[in-house]
Design a protein around this motif. Structure first.
Motif, PDB file in Angstrom:
ATOM      1  N   ARG A   2       0.853  -1.218  -0.085  1.00 46.73           N
ATOM      2  CA  ARG A   2       0.102  -0.006   0.137  1.00 46.73           C
ATOM      3  C   ARG A   2       0.944   1.365  -0.098  1.00 46.73           C
ATOM      4  NH1 ARG A   2      -5.196   1.216   0.697  1.00 46.73           N
ATOM      5  NH2 ARG A   2      -5.794   3.322   1.505  1.00 46.73           N
ATOM      6  N   GLU A 332      -3.997  -0.721 -12.077  1.00 43.70           N
ATOM      7  CA  GLU A 332      -2.884  -1.570 -11.136  1.00 43.70           C
ATOM      8  C   GLU A 332      -2.100  -0.972 -10.445  1.00 43.70           C
ATOM      9  OE1 GLU A 332      -2.982  -5.864 -13.484  1.00 43.70           O
ATOM     10  OE2 GLU A 332      -2.222  -4.301 -14.795  1.00 43.70           O
ATOM     11  N   ARG A 334      -0.333   1.261  -7.992  1.00 50.84           N
ATOM     12  CA  ARG A 334      -0.486   1.554  -6.595  1.00 50.84           C
ATOM     13  C   ARG A 334       0.067   2.772  -6.043  1.00 50.84           C
ATOM     14  NH1 ARG A 334      -1.017  -3.610  -3.857  1.00 50.84           N
ATOM     15  NH2 ARG A 334      -2.172  -4.893  -5.096  1.00 50.84           N
ATOM     16  N   ALA A 366      -3.954   7.180  -8.187  1.00 47.91           N
ATOM     17  CA  ALA A 366      -2.899   6.601  -7.478  1.00 47.91           C
ATOM     18  C   ALA A 366      -1.987   7.918  -6.748  1.00 47.91           C
ATOM     19  CB  ALA A 366      -2.035   5.864  -8.582  1.00 47.91           C
ATOM     20  N   GLY A 398       3.161  -1.674  -9.307  1.00 47.58           N
ATOM     21  CA  GLY A 398       1.957  -2.235  -9.147  1.00 47.58           C
ATOM     22  C   GLY A 398       1.908  -3.716  -9.313  1.00 47.58           C
TER      23      GLY A 398
END
Length: 398
Positions: A2, A332, A334, A366, A398
């Protein structure tokens, strides 16, 4: 993994850090404390206090960062201040329990190459991965010896590991820049972070300029100073190439040359050259051009030209190329890191929210941290790590 970004503006570094760190921790939430924190700020912030605060608040994290010209940009916008406004500070945190990260900062001293190698070795030790090959190296060094710094990193991890980042900057090219890493804060150092993330990394490194037409060969050079082009004093040639926009008298020409840098081709993709730029800084007493990057004797130089539209829109294209490199769809991703040359930022400063918008569009939802640097490091399309000026890079996770 994360990832979260956070920013704050306060005249006091302690208050700015507390606000940004609280926001970062809240956004990371149940993912837990970050394993890597990148911290960049206006050079007016107190580097030693920031480094100490980071070590206390995130004791398990690898920490790297430095000063960024006028401020930073994040997914929340462009955060840059005049000298009368509160300076900005930005953080990007990666919580990745199965990844490994390390960082260190070493004084450049008399041997910048050796210093960079030592910082890389120390970062690998902190990551618990000595003698292993990281997925990416992030670097922040004081301006002036970037080519040696890249060589030192390569001594430790080899020449193929991508090295990205940018040289620390201040607000007036006054030498007030600083670097932090591994708990240390320096004004003439090199900070290195090694990344072994659990997810994929994509990266891209480009300029927002195109060839203007004139070209020639460097026939005499000394370090970062081009003495002659095609046997003629370099300033005279540059004066002619720019139709008299740049004079031949000794002077600082940073602002004027931002729109007309020099470049060399360092590879190509499908016949399209990859241009590595060098920003002319001064016309010297002997009619030479002092640059912010090396252009050795024998280099084939081209004059480049930039437009506001090109500098604003290019960062989105670079982000998309970074995603393509890792075969990631926008959904995708992050989080991301962006380097945007301070010279480019200053040239389009009234429209920097549009630059942020381009990055938001490319990376919808993002978090990201963008830094304004006095030199940019990245990997060319040929897989070679290089130092240039007026460049843009993006790293996506990602």
């Amino acid at each position: 993994m994360r990832i979260a970004d956070a920013t704050a503006r306060h005249h006091a570094t302690e208050a700015a850090f507390a606000e940004a760190a609280d926001a970062l921790a809240a956004r990371l939430g149940a993912a837990g404390p970050p394993g890597l924190v990148l911290a960049y700020a206006d050079a007016r912030h107190d580097a030693a206090l920031l480094a100490a605060s980071l070590a206390q608040r995130f004791p398990q994290a690898a920490v790297i960062g430095g000063s960024s010209c006028l401020g930073v940009m994040t997914s929340a916008g462009f955060h840059a201040a005049t000298v009368t406004e509160a300076p900005a500070l930005g953080l990007l945190g990666l919580a990745d329990p199965t990844g490994a990260f390390g960082a260190a900062c070493v004084a450049l001293g008399a041997d910048p190459r050796r210093a960079a190698a030592e910082a890389t070795e120390a970062a690998l030790l902190q990551a618990g991965r000595p003698n292993e090959t990281p997925g990416l190296v992030w670097v922040c060094a004081a301006p002036g010896h970037e080519e040696a710094v890249l060589a030192g990193i390569a001594e430790v991890v080899g020449p193929r590991v991508p090295v990205l980042g940018g040289s620390s900057a201040d607000n007036a090219v006054a030498g007030d820049w600083w670097q932090i890493g591994g708990g240390a804060a320096l004004r003439g150092g090199v900070a290195v972070a090694v990344l072994f993330p659990s997810l994929r990394i994509g990266h891209a490194f480009q300029s927002g300029y195109e060839p203007a037409g004139p070209a020639g060969r460097v026939t005499a050079a000394r370090g970062r100073t081009v003495l002659a082009i095609d046997g003629t004093p370099a300033a005279e040639v540059y004066h002619r190439w720019t139709d008299g926009r740049i004079g031949t008298a000794p002077a600082t020409i940073l602002a004027e040359s931002t729109w007309a840098p020099l470049a060399r081709s360092v590879g190509a993709v499908e016949g399209v050259p990859f241009w590595l730029l060098a920003h002319p800084a001064h016309v010297t007493q002997d009619g030479a051009l002092a640059l912010f990057a090396e252009m050795p004797e024998g280099t084939e130089l081209a004059l480049m030209e930039g437009t506001e539209a090109g500098l604003i829109g290019r960062i989105g294209r670079v982000a998309r190329e970074a995603m393509d490199a890792a075969q990631l769809a926008p959904a995708e991703v992050r989080g991301a890191l962006a380097i945007y040359c301070a010279g480019c930022m200053l040239a389009v400063r009234p429209r920097m929210e549009e630059v942020v918008g381009e990055l938001r569009t490319a990376l919808p939802g993002a978090p990201f941290l963008g830094v304004f640097t006095f030199g940019e490091q990245g990997q060319s399309v040929a897989g070679v790590n290089l130092h240039g000026n007026l460049m843009i890079s993006v790293v996506v996770f990602g």
